[in-house]
Design an enzyme around this catalytic site. Structure first.
Site, PDB file in Angstrom:
ATOM      1  N   SER A  66       0.588  17.518  92.798  1.00 27.25           N
ATOM      2  CA  SER A  66      -0.482  16.753  92.151  1.00 27.25           C
ATOM      3  C   SER A  66      -0.969  17.557  90.950  1.00 27.25           C
ATOM      4  CB  SER A  66      -1.622  16.495  93.140  1.00 27.25           C
ATOM      5  OG  SER A  66      -2.667  15.776  92.531  1.00 27.25           O
ATOM      6  N   CYS A 126       2.136   7.264  84.159  1.00 28.78           N
ATOM      7  CA  CYS A 126       0.750   7.581  83.822  1.00 28.78           C
ATOM      8  C   CYS A 126      -0.140   6.342  83.995  1.00 28.78           C
ATOM      9  CB  CYS A 126       0.649   8.066  82.380  1.00 28.78           C
ATOM     10  SG  CYS A 126       1.501   9.615  82.062  1.00 28.78           S
TER      11      CYS A 126
END
Length: 297
Positions: A66, A126
């Site tokens: 992450s 994204c």
């Protein structure tokens, strides 16, 4: 030797974005010129700080990350990394990220002004903040809009990196191709979560992360297989490649080239070992790359 968007690759192997930085550190272990291309980590128009720590969690057969595409922004990337890469005697693939279409365009304009990159890889995973945080890559129309907008402002070949977190990856692939993509790379990581049973909280500071490593390879090979039959542009396959045999599976499923990702963390020479293994396979079977691309479809 192969060609991706009419550019020659000495070998059918690159590295996956986010696992190789810009190659400077790995250059201490391998000769970067032996790679078909070096793929950079994500580059945005302005610096991104990334997600809160911890950012990595080990899993069976892989890892969750992450990172949040932490990067120094395109200006510093050009000054620090692009200049270095231009002396590596291999193709340069710059991975581009953004939260709006305009973000991507600004990065491309800056890179085009400087020159030196051979490909732009659009990270469509994204979140698009103008669409409520939905990823560009989970909606065919959003993928088409982004790819088309980028295609209009640059002649540099575009590679669209597809997310596996979709119902039908071929719909996204076809949208990217129709919008002007020159090639596709797949797959990006699968969304997952790991929980610490002692603290009773998620391991990652960002709660969820992207799963990579051998655990996702069968899914990645399946998606390459399906996409190869749906589009005509080249595919760069990735997802859990640790051995030459893994890479060859992707090529037989339809990939023209492969990218090594998580394996780089445990074995910085993985890419070179896989190149050597592919060459041995081709020699043993008295064939070349063109003879095995998509041979299993």
């Amino acid at each position: 030797m192969i060609k991706i968007a009419n550019k020659e690759w000495k070998t059918p192997v690159t590295v996956a974005s986010g696992t190789f930085a810009s190659g400077r550190e790995y250059g201490e272990f391998i000769n970067l010129s032996h790679l078909g291309a070096v793929t950079t980590k994500g580059v945005s128009d302005v610096p991104w700080s990334g997600n809160p720590a911890p950012r990595v969690a080990e899993t069976y057969g892989g890892m969750l990350n992450s990172i949040g595409v932490q990067n120094v922004g395109v200006k510093m990337f050009i000054e620090k990394d692009l200049e270095f890469l231009q002396n590596t005697n291999t193709n340069i693939i710059v991975n581009i990220c953004g939260h709006t279409i305009d973000d991507y365009l600004k990065v491309i304009e800056a890179l085009d002004d400087h020159g030196g990159a051979h490909y732009y890889e659009l990270n469509v995973s994204c979140p698009n903040i103008k669409e409520g945080g939905i990823s560009f890559g989970v909606n065919a129309k959003e993928t088409e809009k982004l790819t088309s907008a980028c295609r209009k402002i640059t002649k540099t070949p575009l590679i669209v990196k597809l997310s596996p977190n979709v119902t039908d990856i071929t719909e996204i692939a076809k949208a990217a191709e129709e919008a002007g993509a020159d090639a596709l790379s797949l797959i990006n990581t699968l969304k997952g979560i790991a929980i610490d049973i002692n603290s009773k909280k998620p391991f990652l500071g960002g709660i969820t992360g992207g799963l990579s490593g051998p655990a996702i390879k069968p899914i990645a090979v399946r998606m390459v297989y399906e996409t190869y039959k749906a589009v005509k542009i080249p595919i760069i396959g990735m997802g859990g490649i640790f051995r030459p045999e893994d890479a060859i599976e992707f090529i037989l499923a339809g990939a023209s080239a492969v990218a090594i990702g998580t394996a780089n963390f445990s074995n910085p020479r993985a890419s070179i070992e896989i190149i050597n293994g592919i060459n041995e396979y081709l020699e043993k079977n008295n064939t070349d790359m063109q003879g095995i691309i998509g041979a299993a479809t």
